[in-house]
Structure formats: structure tokens, C-alpha cells
Scaffold this motif. Structure first.
Motif, PDB file in Angstrom:
ATOM      1  N   UNK A 178       0.805  -1.223   0.000  1.00 44.91           N
ATOM      2  CA  UNK A 178       0.000   0.000   0.000  1.00 44.91           C
ATOM      3  C   UNK A 178       0.833   1.266   0.000  1.00 44.91           C
ATOM      4  N   UNK A 179       1.907   1.297   0.774  1.00 43.86           N
ATOM      5  CA  UNK A 179       2.732   2.509   0.819  1.00 43.86           C
ATOM      6  C   UNK A 179       3.434   2.755  -0.513  1.00 43.86           C
ATOM      7  N   UNK A 180       3.788   1.684  -1.229  1.00 46.73           N
ATOM      8  CA  UNK A 180       4.457   1.845  -2.515  1.00 46.73           C
ATOM      9  C   UNK A 180       3.476   2.311  -3.585  1.00 46.73           C
ATOM     10  N   UNK A 181       2.266   1.810  -3.513  1.00 50.92           N
ATOM     11  CA  UNK A 181       1.261   2.185  -4.511  1.00 50.92           C
ATOM     12  C   UNK A 181       0.592   3.518  -4.188  1.00 50.92           C
ATOM     13  N   UNK A 182       0.822   4.016  -2.952  1.00 54.37           N
ATOM     14  CA  UNK A 182       0.321   5.318  -2.516  1.00 54.37           C
ATOM     15  C   UNK A 182      -1.202   5.467  -2.517  1.00 54.37           C
ATOM     16  N   UNK A 183      -1.942   4.427  -2.173  1.00 51.34           N
ATOM     17  CA  UNK A 183      -3.371   4.677  -1.990  1.00 51.34           C
ATOM     18  C   UNK A 183      -3.636   5.063  -0.545  1.00 51.34           C
ATOM     19  N   UNK A 184      -4.702   5.726  -0.318  1.00 60.80           N
ATOM     20  CA  UNK A 184      -5.196   5.927   1.048  1.00 60.80           C
ATOM     21  C   UNK A 184      -6.564   5.278   1.109  1.00 60.80           C
ATOM     22  N   UNK A 185      -6.772   4.470   2.128  1.00 61.41           N
ATOM     23  CA  UNK A 185      -8.071   3.826   2.304  1.00 61.41           C
ATOM     24  C   UNK A 185      -8.486   4.002   3.755  1.00 61.41           C
ATOM     25  N   UNK A 186      -9.741   3.746   4.047  1.00 66.21           N
ATOM     26  CA  UNK A 186     -10.226   3.882   5.413  1.00 66.21           C
ATOM     27  C   UNK A 186      -9.637   2.777   6.288  1.00 66.21           C
ATOM     28  N   UNK A 187      -9.659   3.010   7.585  1.00 69.16           N
ATOM     29  CA  UNK A 187      -9.174   1.997   8.527  1.00 69.16           C
ATOM     30  C   UNK A 187      -9.987   0.713   8.379  1.00 69.16           C
ATOM     31  N   UNK A 188     -11.285   0.843   8.135  1.00 62.86           N
ATOM     32  CA  UNK A 188     -12.135  -0.340   7.963  1.00 62.86           C
ATOM     33  C   UNK A 188     -11.657  -1.197   6.800  1.00 62.86           C
ATOM     34  N   UNK A 189     -11.323  -0.572   5.684  1.00 64.14           N
ATOM     35  CA  UNK A 189     -10.914  -1.321   4.497  1.00 64.14           C
ATOM     36  C   UNK A 189      -9.583  -2.041   4.701  1.00 64.14           C
ATOM     37  N   UNK A 190      -8.707  -1.459   5.511  1.00 62.65           N
ATOM     38  CA  UNK A 190      -7.442  -2.123   5.801  1.00 62.65           C
ATOM     39  C   UNK A 190      -7.617  -3.204   6.854  1.00 62.65           C
ATOM     40  N   UNK A 191      -8.448  -2.937   7.854  1.00 69.82           N
ATOM     41  CA  UNK A 191      -8.558  -3.833   9.008  1.00 69.82           C
ATOM     42  C   UNK A 191      -9.329  -5.108   8.698  1.00 69.82           C
ATOM     43  N   UNK A 192     -10.386  -5.021   7.900  1.00 64.42           N
ATOM     44  CA  UNK A 192     -11.259  -6.188   7.686  1.00 64.42           C
ATOM     45  C   UNK A 192     -10.514  -7.373   7.065  1.00 64.42           C
ATOM     46  N   UNK A 193      -9.794  -7.205   5.941  1.00 65.30           N
ATOM     47  CA  UNK A 193      -9.104  -8.374   5.367  1.00 65.30           C
ATOM     48  C   UNK A 193      -8.018  -8.935   6.267  1.00 65.30           C
ATOM     49  N   UNK A 194      -7.456  -8.096   7.116  1.00 65.77           N
ATOM     50  CA  UNK A 194      -6.369  -8.543   7.996  1.00 65.77           C
ATOM     51  C   UNK A 194      -6.879  -9.218   9.253  1.00 65.77           C
ATOM     52  N   UNK A 195      -8.197  -9.257   9.457  1.00 70.00           N
ATOM     53  CA  UNK A 195      -8.752  -9.902  10.645  1.00 70.00           C
ATOM     54  C   UNK A 195      -8.478  -9.155  11.927  1.00 70.00           C
ATOM     55  N   UNK A 196      -8.454  -7.829  11.868  1.00 67.08           N
ATOM     56  CA  UNK A 196      -8.149  -7.035  13.068  1.00 67.08           C
ATOM     57  C   UNK A 196      -9.326  -7.072  14.040  1.00 67.08           C
ATOM     58  N   UNK A 197      -9.025  -7.364  15.289  1.00 65.77           N
ATOM     59  CA  UNK A 197     -10.046  -7.253  16.343  1.00 65.77           C
ATOM     60  C   UNK A 197     -10.304  -5.784  16.653  1.00 65.77           C
TER      61      UNK A 197
END
Length: 523
Positions: free
Chosen positions: A120-139
Motif C-alpha cells: 500500500x505505501x508503494x502504490x500510494x493509496x489511502x483507504x479507510x481503517x475499515x478497508x485495511x482492518x477487515x481483510x487482515x482480521x483485526x479485532x
């Protein structure tokens, strides 16, 4: 302290510029922009300047380290909502709403995630915390590092699950990291510290302003360490003093990481960094740094937004949408370090389960002699220096021994591995069970000779003569004849005295007919 009109004007200009840029890159409207710097992110001076300008009580050390909690029996992370009554200055009081999350065993339960996932940092997108957290299984998850307002790229140092994503080049902003051995690191790092491979970082993210150092508020010292330009000083002080949404990370005395989030809107509600530092200090936090705040401040529980964003979803809308941000702090179920358990185990919820023959938190250490099985939990019962197979506990016997536990010495006349070799010695007892040499003085040879002498001694003991055996036989035969003669005489006497008679006894067959049989009765 209320900001001056110059500070307000500069903030309005920068806010408008950043809001316009954010509006171009996403449909939602970002108006609550909180910037620490007017131009480039971070100070221009070196790490040496920070080291030389700090208090002499700290010596040359510009960061603090703390061992993290790492016991398998620790509970999973827990998050609590707080609603705090803050002093309101001219007002009587004001209320703030936020979350504090305590993360035990942070080495295995906390990760720095790139926006949208790896790359993500290399591709330079910004996404919401929800979009990053859900696929990673964040509690639990909250926004972390700052981002470039022009390119949307990640700012500062970023290490995610052991991968060096971004090196800031030694820019002196407050850092939070977790090293491979679980050590928590807070403060200012040189580029050599960041790239150190003797105990590399597993997670690392940059913030702005070191809030607490060793349990004391460290904001004034941070103002000197992280701002070196006159043009930035007023804006930097506004960044510290203004009430706004805030995000921070720290640790307590037990080595648990403490994640902090408070809702707010710049100049209207929320906390200043002074208030955040006091709040964390009063809640037992030892070291802490500030992360990206303002409208970026977001908190997510199990993939669902739990904070109140300030950005509108589109112009004129009354609906609020979470801002697209950069890196994320993610609390997940325990993971293994490394994920494949060094190729010698499987990753479970409680950590690496080592395969047979391996042990240790990372499954990198072979079993000690005498132990075998999964995690080396079983004890071997091999004797005579036998090798214990770490996988199944079976004994590999050295030359001269055999048996399930190698407890037996090769029988006389045999030697070598599994006692498969036959000795060429004239005297089998003299054969060495290990080498097959014929001059053995081993215990086995001594025992073999002892048994041979014992047999020879038995062989030379005197036996009974033929005459003795004949006497014994005649004596026994005589006794038997006397017994038989006594029985004969007793029967003859009865016959002479009483004679014999017949007696008939009536019987009935199955048809009811009378039958008789006779037997001789002695009277």
C-alpha cells in the motif's frame, strides 16, 4: 492558550489547501485537517542534534526501551470506551469520548499495516481503517502514521511484520516500534538504529511529538527536537495546543501496549496533546507518542467503525464518512514470529506448535539430548550412550548393545552395530562387544568367564554311585510290594469270613416296565 490571528489564518490556508487536495482524490469532503508542519514533514536537523540537546540525565540515549509482556497465558487484547469530564477553562466542564485498548503480548498480537494491505505505501493509496482492518482480521484497529498531502504516500519509517516498507532517512520524529525479541521502543532513532539487524524491528511507525518519557510529560522537549523552522513553530504549537481528535500509542508498566483514540473536531471538541499526555499518565502509561489525528482519527472494532468521523461523505451531505488514511495499528489474534515457525512447526492461536524434534518460541532450537516429540516435551529412556531419535524417541544403539532401550550387551561371540558381527576369537568370552577384538576386559567378558567357571565347577562335583542308586531302587520296590501284599491279605480275610450273595434290585424303564439287575454283594 488561544491561537493568534496569524496562526488561525495560516491554519485556515493550509486547511483549505489540504481539503481541496483531499477532495480531488476522494469523493468525501475532508475539512478537519490537523497539520504539524507547513512544508516538508519533519525537522531538518540530525539525530546528533537531538542527542546533544536533550537533558544530560538521559545521557546519549534518545529513545526508551521496555520489555513487552509475552506469556502464553495472557488474555487477548481488550478495549474499553471512556467518557471523560475534562476541565473546560471558562466553561465548567466538557465531555470527550474515546477508546483505550490494552494489548498484551504485542509482538504476536499487534501489527503495523500498510494502507489496503501489503504494498500500500508503494502504490500510494489511502483507504479507510475499515478497508485495511477487515481483510487482515483485526479485532481492533486505529489509524497510525501521517501521509503526504500531495501524493498520499506514507510518511516516516514503516516496518510491517518484519518487512522494511519505508526508511525516512533519519528524520527525527517520535517513533514507536517492536523489535524481534519483543522489546518496545519509543523516542528518536538514528538511521542506524532503524536499520540495525542484530535485533531488527518487526513493527515500526513514525508519529509527531513524544508525549510521555519514563512517566513524565515530554512535550516541551519534543517541540525543540521535532521543529527547527521559525515558519513551522507557530503551526507546531497550534498542533500541540488545539483541541481535536487524537490518536496515540504507549505502554504500561507490565509491557502491554496501550492504544488511545479520542473523537473530536479541531477547535470544537476533543483534546490537546497536553491533555492526552496527562490522561495517559493518569492511566498508568509510561512512554507514549502521538500519531496522526484531527479528521484522520478513527477506531474500528471487528471491521466496523466505532468512532465518529468529522468528514462529510459528499458536499452538502449530513452523512459522515471515515477519512482515507495511511498506515494502521491492527490488533489481531496471536500470530507466530515468523509466520511459518521457521519451517519446523505450525502456527496456532497460542503461538508456534513445534514439530517433533524442535523447540523454542520460534521452533529454531533442536531438542536437547534425552528429549523428543512435539516441542521436545517427552523424555527418552535410552541407555549406554544410545542416541535418542528426536522425532519418535526410538533409541539408536551404539556398537555392542541391543534392545529397545539399548540396555543389553551383545551375547558372547557377537559384536558391532545391532550385534550383527560374529567374533573370530577362539574364546567367545574374550570378544569385545564393541570392536570384536579378542583381548576384551569389559564387564561382559568378566561375567562370561564367571558363568563358564561356575558351569565347570558344577560339572566336577561328585555324583551318586551305581550301587547307591541300586539300593535306593530296591528299597522303594520293597515298600511297594509290602503295600500290595497287605491289601491282598485284607481282601482274602473278608472272603473267608462272609462269603458272597446276589441281590436283585427292581428298576423301571422309560415305558414303565419292571426290570431287575443283579450284583454281587459281599456279606
Amino acid at each position: 492558550m488561544a491561537p493568534s490571528w496569524r496562526q488561525r489564518w495560516l491554519l485556515m490556508v493550509l486547511t483549505g489547501l489540504r481539503g481541496w487536495q483531499l477532495g480531488v482524490t476522494e469523493a468525501r469532503v475532508s475539512t478537519d485537517i490537523l497539520l504539524p508542519y507547513a512544508e516538508s514533514h519533519g525537522p531538518s536537523h540530525s539525530h546528533r542534534h537531538v542527542r546533544d540537546c536533550q537533558a544530560v540525565t538521559f545521557g546519549t540515549r534518545t529513545f526508551e526501551s521496555w520489555p513487552s509482556s509475552s506469556h502464553d497465558t495472557l488474555p487477548v487484547a481488550r478495549s474499553s470506551v471512556f467518557i471523560s469530564d475534562m476541565p473546560g477553562g471558562a466553561e465548567s466542564s466538557r465531555w470527550v469520548y474515546g477508546h483505550m485498548t490494552v494489548v498484551p503480548d504485542p509482538l504476536r498480537q499487534l501489527s503495523v499495516l500498510e494502507p489496503g494491505g501489503p504494498g500500500g505505501c508503494e502504490e500510494n493509496p489511502r483507504v479507510s481503517v475499515e478497508e485495511t482492518a477487515a481483510p487482515a482480521g483485526c479485532l481492533y484497529a486505529q489509524n497510525a502514521g501521517f501521509f503526504n498531502i500531495t501524493s498520499d504516500g506514507c510518511l516516516g519509517n514503516v516496518v510491517s511484520d518484519g518487512r522494511m516498507v519505508r526508511d525516512s532517512g533519519g528524520v527525527q520524529n517520535a517513533q514507536f516500534g517492536i523489535r524481534r525479541d519483543g522489546t518496545l521502543v519509543f523516542g528518536y532513532l538514528s538511521q542506524e538504529d532503524v536499520l540495525d539487524q542484530s535485533n531488527p524491528f518487526e513493527q515500526l511507525v513514525s508519529g509527531v511529538v513524544w508525549l510521555l518519557r519514563n512517566g513524565e510529560v515530554y512535550i516541551n522537549q519534543s517541540l525543540k527536537a521535532e521543529c527547527d523552522k521559525i515558519v513551522d513553530m507557530e503551526l507546531f504549537r497550534d498542533f500541540v495546543d488545539v483541541r481535536s481528535g487524537r490518536t496515540a500509542v504507549g505502554h504500561d508498566v507490565n509491557g502491554n501496549v496501550v492504544m488511545f483514540h479520542v473523537d473530536g473536531q479541531t477547535h470544537k471538541r476533543g483534546m490537546s496533546l497536553w491533555e492526552v499526555a496527562d490522561f495517559l499518565k493518569n492511566n498508568g502509561v509510561i512512554n507514549a507518542i502521538n500519531l496522526d489525528g484531527g479528521g484522520s482519527s478513527s477506531f474500528v472494532i471487528n471491521g466496523t467503525l466505532a468512532s465518529y468521523p468529522t468528514d462529510t461523505c459528499k458536499p452538502g451531505s449530513r452523512w459522515r464518512c471515515a477519512r482515507h488514511v495511511s498506515t494502521v495499528l491492527c490488533v489481531h489474534r496471536r500470530r507466530c514470529q515468523p509466520a511459518d515457525c521457521s519451517g519446523h512447526g505450525v502456527c496456532t492461536a497460542s503461538g508456534c506448535l513445534c514439530a517433533a524434534g524442535w523447540r523454542g518460541e520460534r521452533c529454531t532450537e533442536p531438542c536437547l539430548p534425552g528429549y523428543y516429540g512435539d516441542g521436545c516435551r517427552h523424555t527418552c529412556t535410552c541407555f549406554n550412550g544410545a542416541f535418542c531419535n528426536h522425532d519418535n524417541g526410538r533409541c539408536t544403539c551404539p556398537p555392542g548393545f541391543y534392545g529397545n532401550f539399548c540396555e543389553k550387551v551383545c551375547p558372547a561371540g557377537f559384536y558391532g552395530l545391532s550385534c550383527a558381527e560374529e567374533c573370530a576369537c577362539e574364546d567367545p568370552c574374550a570378544c569385545d562387544p564393541q570392536t570384536g577384538s579378542c583381548n576384551s576386559t569389559s564387564n561382559r567378558a568378566v561375567q562370561c568367564l564367571g558363568r563358564r567357571r561356575q558351569k565347570e565347577a558344577y560339572r566336577h562335583e561328585p555324583y551318586l554311585t551305581e550301587q547307591t542308586w541300586l539300593i535306593i531302587t530296591l528299597t522303594l520296590a520293597s515298600l511297594l510290594l509290602i503295600r500290595l501284599l497287605a491289601h491282598f491279605l485284607r481282601a482274602t480275610r473278608r472272603w473267608l469270613l462272609f462269603g458272597f450273595s446276589y441281590t436283585q434290585v427292581p428298576l423301571s424303564d422309560v415305558k414303565g416296565e419292571a426290570l431287575t439287575y443283579s450284583f454281587l454283594q459281599l456279606h
